[in-house]
Design an enzyme around this catalytic site. Structure first.
Site: not given
Length: 295
Positions: A2-3
């Site tokens: 995830c970012g």
């Protein structure tokens, strides 16, 4: 994976560029999680409350929705349709009734607030941002997330940000190991979740603590004791922006601050094209430490 990205503007001259800068930051994080994306934008305040909803069939669900809701509630209602989302503005006193009426129609609640609008869908960040015209949106601050699903399905409701209180939302990188236990604890207190996503539990926990009288900073500090796992939380409130990492802090994170803004990202490359970044104070946020900025 995830970012996460976040941008808090201290210089109002940059406000028209908020959506454009956030979009570039989020697109840079695409390879950290390409299955869904979302952005919360804190823009101009409404004379009332903004209720953002999502539909699987907007061409059917949205035409005439404002008129029907106004007739049902007996109050004026305005509506802005943005692809699969609609932002309806209702008087503050009618917030609960409006949410109930919209959910009874099968619409999915994205968030409620005077200033906050949340847009999220499955797909690549560049496509999600283009669908909603995020680049053209102005405001004071915003947070975004691109997801790699690990503990729940790839759906719109499983995408971040999660909002569980007015003008409050959260994005998360990591995994909570005690989210099912905490879900039961929160339910006993009357705070219920809509999805299986562990991040929604984190958002609900923070809303619960604030409802019990804690400040946002105190609620984030409480998460370090009560939520087990590894996590980086980035929160948005009506006037503020906060960051906290778990005590181990194994998830990457970087903050940058100038006279004009504070920016957060999972990796520095998402900050590299921000104006004035070469003069910014850049650092890795400390484990188990709450950072918060407010206008």
């Amino acid at each position: 994976m995830c970012g996460i990205v976040g941008l808090f503007l201290k210089n109002d001259a940059l406000s028209p560029r908020l959506g454009d800068m956030l979009t570039d930051m989020l697109i840079t994080m695409t390879d950290r999680g390409p299955d869904s994306a979302g952005i919360a934008i804190y823009g101009e305040g409404a004379e009332g409350v903004k209720v953002t909803v999502q539909s699987e069939a907007p061409a059917t669900d949205f035409p005439g929705l404002d008129t029907a809701l106004a007739a049902e509630l007996g109050v004026p209602v305005t509506m802005k349709v943005v692809d699969t989302h609609a932002v309806l503005v209702v008087p503050e006193a009618q917030e609960a009734a409006a949410v109930a009426a919209l959910e009874a129609r099968g619409l999915r609640l994205m968030g409620v607030g005077q200033r906050m609008e949340i847009y999220k869908e499955t797909g690549l960040p560049k496509d999600v941002a283009a669908r909603f015209g995020i680049r053209a949106m102005g405001g004071t601050h915003g947070i975004g997330h691109t997801r790699m699903a690990t503990e729940s399905a790839v759906t719109t409701l499983g995408a971040h940000p999660f909002s569980t209180a007015e003008d409050q939302c959260l994005v998360h990188n990591g995994s909570l190991s005690n989210h099912n236990q905490m879900r039961r604890v929160l339910a006993k207190e009357g705070f219920h979740t809509r999805t299986e996503n562990d991040t929604e539990v984190g958002a609900t926990y923070i809303s619960y603590r604030i409802a019990k009288g804690a400040s946002l900073g105190e609620a984030l500090e409480g998460s370090l004791k009560d939520l087990d796992g590894f996590f980086t939380f980035v929160t948005g409130t009506r006037d503020g922006f906060g960051v906290v990492r778990d005590p181990i802090a194994c998830k990457p994170a970087v903050l940058a601050e100038t006279e004009d803004y504070v920016a957060f990202a999972s990796e520095y490359r998402a900050l590299a094209d921000l104006p004035g970044i070469e003069a910014a104070k850049v650092w890795e946020p400390e484990p188990a430490t709450v950072y918060f900025w407010e206008r």
